[in-house]
Design a protein around this motif. Structure first.
Motif, PDB file in Angstrom:
ATOM      1  N   GLU A 168      49.994  45.666  42.325  1.00 30.80           N
ATOM      2  CA  GLU A 168      51.075  45.130  41.501  1.00 30.80           C
ATOM      3  C   GLU A 168      52.324  44.815  42.319  1.00 30.80           C
ATOM      4  N   ASP A 186      45.466  46.084  32.990  1.00 30.84           N
ATOM      5  CA  ASP A 186      45.656  47.211  33.915  1.00 30.84           C
ATOM      6  C   ASP A 186      45.873  48.514  33.150  1.00 30.84           C
ATOM      7  N   HIS A 198      47.832  40.428  32.172  1.00 33.34           N
ATOM      8  CA  HIS A 198      47.268  41.177  33.298  1.00 33.34           C
ATOM      9  C   HIS A 198      47.645  42.667  33.207  1.00 33.34           C
TER      10      HIS A 198
HETATM   11 ZN   LIG Z   1      47.314  44.438  38.144  1.00 30.77          ZN
END
Ligand SMILES: [Zn+2]
Length: 230
Positions: free
Chosen positions: A145, A119, A115
């Motif tokens: 986050e 990002d 992930h």
């Molecule tokens: Zn993220």
């Protein structure tokens, strides 16, 4: 775009969110719950805003082809669904499993690393469109986050990790943001025609996180009153 600005943004989005989440853990539980609720709402709104008011209009303009942009966005949403399904399916064999709750710690860290890698790509790509949009997307990543890292901390600690070990592992899995960000930097600089397509996939990622990950958490633990009036 200056590499140094992108590196600062990647640090804010990855290490920054882990550090903020880590220090929030020092708060009392009820205060922490309240802040998490705010963060979930803020994260969901900023993700959707960045995707639909920023990424998709920019992608359509740059590609000059709305049809393909939206086909790719939809494909991205389906791919994120399948990826998460596979990870969760591998994570929990038993039928009573609450999402993520029984997931093993290594799997959480691997999912998190993947992930954060994405990002990183998203942050760098946003800076390639404009400085302002880069800053907006960096904050959007930071906002989503923090609750994500809080959840990860919870799982790691439940799995017997000490707080400092959980912090160290989360930091390490956050480093993949730099990997994704730098790969995007050196690839997109010489292949700018791919920027609209990466923006379309970024919008898919943000849509998926907001609607599939964050909204169910809001429904699970928030009454309307808490969402809007506290
Ligand atoms: Zn993220």
């Amino acid at each position: 775009m200056q590499l140094i600005i992108i590196l600062i943004a990647l640090t804010v989005g990855s290490a920054g969110s882990v550090a903020i989440a880590g220090s929030l853990l020092l708060l009392k539980q009820d205060k922490l719950d309240q802040i998490s609720n705010y963060l979930l709402t803020l994260a969901g709104g900023t993700l959707l805003g960045a995707a639909y008011l920023g990424m998709l209009p920019k992608a359509v303009k740059l590609a000059n082809n709305a049809d393909s942009v939206f086909v790719l966005t939809l494909t991205g949403i389906v791919l994120f669904f399948i990826t998460e399904k596979v990870i969760l399916w591998r994570a929990c064999g038993n039928k009573q499993c609450e999402r993520h709750n029984n997931a093993s710690a290594p799997l959480i860290l691997i999912g998190d690393a993947l992930h954060n890698f994405i990002d990183g790509i998203i942050i760098t790509t946003a800076f390639f469109t404009s400085l302002e949009f880069g800053v907006v997307v960096t904050l959007t990543v930071l906002f989503h986050e923090i609750p994500q890292e809080l959840a990860d901390f919870g799982i790691l600690i439940k799995n017997g990790y000490s707080k400092s070990k959980a912090l160290a592992y989360n930091m390490a899995s956050g480093l993949t943001a730099f990997l994704g960000g730098l790969i995007a930097y050196f690839t997109l600089d010489s292949a700018r025609k791919f920027i609209p397509w990466v923006l379309a996939l970024s919008a898919a990622s943000f849509t998926y996180i907001a609607l599939a990950d964050l909204v169910p958490q809001m429904h699970k633990k928030q009454r309307l009153k808490i969402l809007f009036f506290r």
